[in-house]
Motif scaffolding. Sequence first.
Motif: not given
Length: 314
Positions: A105-109
């Motif tokens: 999730g953090p990479v997509y964010a």
Amino acid sequence: MGKGTSDSGGVAAAGSASSAGAWLGAIALVGFILVATAQASNQILARGLAGSVPPFALAFFRWSIVAVGLAPIALAEIRDGRLALAKNIWPILAAGFMGMFLCGGPVYAAGVSTTAIHIALIMALSPITVLLISAVRGMEHVGPLQWLGTALALAGALLIISGGHPQTLIELETAAGDGLVVIAMLSWSGYTLLQSRAAPRASLLARISLFAAAGALFSLPLAAWEMWTMPAQIFSVRALAAYVFAGIVPGLLAYAGFAWLGAKFGSVRTSLVLYLGPVASALLSFAILGEPPKPIHFAGGLLILGGVWASLRR
């Protein structure tokens, strides 16, 4: 007569061995390119979606697809006793948290406020981080060349993140996405050290299935909140296509391909995929997203990859 026959047989055998070696080299090159491209596609996905599909829902469905797709391998090894869940549950959960949840999730964010090239180059710092952690824990000796490589790679990372303007490092609005990628990179480094120690008798793909299941589990609460607050963005044709792509290409294909390369060519040669990752990301970013690399990316990338190369020398 016999000697001539023997000589011709030896020449034929040598020619056959040379031909087999050439084919093996070609297969290795194609394999490395395909795996690097599959891995880089996740960074392109993060940037291309740019927040249109909520990040933790995307991560949840991606890891669920990977876990289910590799589940037959994991279940077979659980039945055979090679994968003891009771003894390895905490390392499995920790690996899933670091390698899948924090690198999901953090990479997509991060794709909302940073480029795919930035993501790839920052993630390329992971081997150096692994080396430094190993040195601190007494697992690896760090010599002068390794320290030089670390300094070069760190300088390259700071150059890219700051955009050539050091004052932007303290501006959270500018570096927010890059900061998320740094967290993901550090987490991936921890995962790299831990994953081989979790259920060590099991195969890589069986362990990946369980790590992915753990990553999906950790992503679920935030994904459920996104489903509740943004149902139109999550339950759409665009989102479904993103889930399937993320689960299959940078998920199942990338991990299975990496495992195949490791079994065929060894872990040291397989680590060369790392060097192709930023190149693949830059090419895909330009071709798909229309984001060409800038001179600062070339300068920072050379420092990072040169530093990684120096750090991995003995």
